[in-house]
Design a protein around this motif. Sequence first.
Motif, mmCIF file in Angstrom:
data_model
loop_
_atom_site.group_PDB
_atom_site.id
_atom_site.type_symbol
_atom_site.label_atom_id
_atom_site.label_comp_id
_atom_site.label_asym_id
_atom_site.label_seq_id
_atom_site.Cartn_x
_atom_site.Cartn_y
_atom_site.Cartn_z
ATOM 1 N N ASP A 65 16.054 -1.998 -14.278
ATOM 2 C CA ASP A 65 16.460 -2.690 -13.550
ATOM 3 C C ASP A 65 15.470 -3.745 -12.851
ATOM 4 O O ASP A 65 15.145 -4.658 -12.480
ATOM 5 C CB ASP A 65 17.133 -3.082 -12.400
ATOM 6 C CG ASP A 65 17.309 -2.872 -11.611
ATOM 7 O OD1 ASP A 65 15.915 -1.883 -11.419
ATOM 8 O OD2 ASP A 65 17.105 -2.474 -10.269
ATOM 9 N N GLY A 66 14.041 -3.270 -13.308
ATOM 10 C CA GLY A 66 12.602 -3.845 -12.512
ATOM 11 C C GLY A 66 12.605 -3.152 -11.578
ATOM 12 O O GLY A 66 12.254 -4.953 -10.496
ATOM 13 N N GLN A 67 13.516 -2.732 -10.229
ATOM 14 C CA GLN A 67 13.603 -2.648 -9.455
ATOM 15 C C GLN A 67 13.080 -0.545 -9.294
ATOM 16 O O GLN A 67 14.028 -0.392 -9.136
ATOM 17 C CB GLN A 67 14.805 -3.045 -8.497
ATOM 18 C CG GLN A 67 14.424 -4.332 -8.502
ATOM 19 C CD GLN A 67 13.559 -5.131 -7.424
ATOM 20 O OE1 GLN A 67 13.776 -4.449 -6.601
ATOM 21 N NE2 GLN A 67 13.702 -6.028 -7.444
ATOM 22 N N LEU A 68 12.675 -0.557 -7.423
ATOM 23 C CA LEU A 68 12.389 1.107 -7.607
ATOM 24 C C LEU A 68 13.569 0.952 -6.243
ATOM 25 O O LEU A 68 12.289 0.462 -5.096
ATOM 26 C CB LEU A 68 10.998 1.244 -7.502
ATOM 27 C CG LEU A 68 10.553 2.013 -8.652
ATOM 28 C CD1 LEU A 68 9.098 2.733 -8.190
ATOM 29 C CD2 LEU A 68 11.096 2.353 -9.753
ATOM 30 N N THR A 69 14.626 1.068 -6.442
ATOM 31 C CA THR A 69 15.708 1.483 -5.211
ATOM 32 C C THR A 69 14.876 3.014 -4.455
ATOM 33 O O THR A 69 14.387 3.567 -5.030
ATOM 34 C CB THR A 69 16.688 1.409 -5.297
ATOM 35 O OG1 THR A 69 16.851 1.851 -6.483
ATOM 36 C CG2 THR A 69 17.598 -0.531 -5.626
ATOM 37 N N ALA A 70 15.901 3.205 -3.513
ATOM 38 C CA ALA A 70 15.351 3.890 -2.157
ATOM 39 C C ALA A 70 15.851 5.051 -2.599
ATOM 40 O O ALA A 70 14.745 6.430 -3.007
ATOM 41 C CB ALA A 70 15.894 4.253 -1.361
ATOM 42 N N ASP A 71 17.021 5.633 -3.786
ATOM 43 C CA ASP A 71 16.964 6.223 -4.167
ATOM 44 C C ASP A 71 16.251 6.981 -6.074
ATOM 45 O O ASP A 71 16.395 8.393 -6.236
ATOM 46 C CB ASP A 71 18.672 6.234 -5.097
ATOM 47 C CG ASP A 71 18.707 5.281 -6.197
ATOM 48 O OD1 ASP A 71 18.365 4.307 -6.269
ATOM 49 O OD2 ASP A 71 19.748 5.869 -7.415
ATOM 50 N N GLU A 72 15.013 6.343 -6.138
ATOM 51 C CA GLU A 72 14.701 6.461 -7.607
ATOM 52 C C GLU A 72 12.821 6.929 -7.299
ATOM 53 O O GLU A 72 12.309 7.227 -7.396
ATOM 54 C CB GLU A 72 14.635 4.920 -8.104
ATOM 55 C CG GLU A 72 15.924 4.772 -8.963
ATOM 56 C CD GLU A 72 15.909 3.153 -9.372
ATOM 57 O OE1 GLU A 72 15.970 3.283 -10.463
ATOM 58 O OE2 GLU A 72 15.750 2.081 -9.062
ATOM 59 N N PRO A 95 10.956 9.158 -5.345
ATOM 60 C CA PRO A 95 10.195 10.548 -4.349
ATOM 61 C C PRO A 95 10.779 10.672 -2.907
ATOM 62 O O PRO A 95 10.496 9.436 -2.174
ATOM 63 C CB PRO A 95 9.257 10.367 -4.710
ATOM 64 C CG PRO A 95 8.162 9.470 -5.519
ATOM 65 C CD PRO A 95 9.676 8.396 -4.988
ATOM 66 N N GLY A 96 11.561 11.559 -2.290
ATOM 67 C CA GLY A 96 12.228 11.513 -0.917
ATOM 68 C C GLY A 96 13.501 10.819 -0.529
ATOM 69 O O GLY A 96 13.981 11.141 0.123
ATOM 70 N N GLY A 97 13.785 10.173 -1.536
ATOM 71 C CA GLY A 97 15.482 9.122 -1.746
ATOM 72 C C GLY A 97 15.121 8.041 -0.812
ATOM 73 O O GLY A 97 16.507 7.850 -0.007
ATOM 74 N N ARG A 98 13.690 7.555 -0.505
ATOM 75 C CA ARG A 98 13.940 6.533 0.541
ATOM 76 C C ARG A 98 13.354 5.559 0.951
ATOM 77 O O ARG A 98 11.694 5.883 -0.254
ATOM 78 C CB ARG A 98 14.430 7.015 2.026
ATOM 79 C CG ARG A 98 13.047 8.120 2.565
ATOM 80 C CD ARG A 98 13.225 8.457 3.994
ATOM 81 N NE ARG A 98 11.872 8.849 4.173
ATOM 82 C CZ ARG A 98 11.693 10.048 5.344
ATOM 83 N NH1 ARG A 98 12.964 10.224 6.008
ATOM 84 N NH2 ARG A 98 10.847 10.648 5.865
ATOM 85 N N THR A 115 0.860 -1.168 0.083
ATOM 86 C CA THR A 115 -0.658 -0.145 0.085
ATOM 87 C C THR A 115 0.788 1.643 -0.183
ATOM 88 O O THR A 115 0.882 2.341 -0.706
ATOM 89 C CB THR A 115 -1.122 -0.137 0.731
ATOM 90 O OG1 THR A 115 -1.472 -1.154 1.141
ATOM 91 C CG2 THR A 115 -1.785 1.444 1.719
ATOM 92 N N ARG A 116 1.609 1.329 0.943
ATOM 93 C CA ARG A 116 2.915 2.338 0.669
ATOM 94 C C ARG A 116 3.650 1.993 -0.626
ATOM 95 O O ARG A 116 3.621 3.623 -1.154
ATOM 96 C CB ARG A 116 4.484 1.834 1.819
ATOM 97 C CG ARG A 116 4.889 3.424 1.779
ATOM 98 C CD ARG A 116 6.265 3.153 3.117
ATOM 99 N NE ARG A 116 5.364 2.865 4.097
ATOM 100 C CZ ARG A 116 6.168 2.476 5.189
ATOM 101 N NH1 ARG A 116 8.084 1.823 4.647
ATOM 102 N NH2 ARG A 116 6.060 2.652 5.946
ATOM 103 N N GLY A 117 3.800 1.179 -0.978
ATOM 104 C CA GLY A 117 4.330 1.231 -2.229
ATOM 105 C C GLY A 117 3.710 1.960 -3.374
ATOM 106 O O GLY A 117 4.052 3.103 -3.952
ATOM 107 N N MET A 118 2.153 1.706 -2.958
ATOM 108 C CA MET A 118 1.225 2.119 -4.280
ATOM 109 C C MET A 118 1.277 3.631 -4.252
ATOM 110 O O MET A 118 1.264 4.541 -5.667
ATOM 111 C CB MET A 118 -0.154 1.270 -3.931
ATOM 112 C CG MET A 118 0.142 -0.034 -5.023
ATOM 113 S SD MET A 118 0.181 -0.379 -6.552
ATOM 114 C CE MET A 118 -1.059 0.833 -6.855
ATOM 115 N N ALA A 119 1.353 3.996 -3.246
ATOM 116 C CA ALA A 119 1.084 5.259 -2.704
ATOM 117 C C ALA A 119 2.249 6.407 -3.218
ATOM 118 O O ALA A 119 1.593 7.553 -3.942
ATOM 119 C CB ALA A 119 0.882 5.917 -1.020
#
Length: 121
Positions: A71-78, A80-83, A11-15
């Motif tokens: 790469d098919g992954q959203l990491t913290a640096d990608e 919003p807010g960088g985390r 849910t957080r990821g979707m937000a």
Amino acid sequence: MAAARPRLAITRGMAVLAVAASLSAPAAMAQVTGTDQYVARMDIDRDGRVALTEYQAWMGYAFERMDRNGDGQLTADELPGGRGAAISLSAHRETLAAAFRRQDANRDGFLSARELAAPPQ
């Protein structure tokens, strides 16, 4: 109780993706004002209804735009807010599939304009 934790993370990821989508939506998407217009834009094969793959393609554009290294992954640096926790494309698509299944009121495997206009289930 353990089952609630993964749901919360999704849910957080979707937000996060929804916020990002609203910030980076192309002008053409911002001009959509009615459900019929959403169907017309989502309906790639022009059969008057939206299949799961069409729904995932339309709703997944923010993920793809944010995945700068592809790469098919959203990491913290990608994100919003960088985390935040990493989100995989496959997990994002499964979340979209679950939302699609909830909206598919008649269970025919497609979304009509009426089903798209219904409040999220």
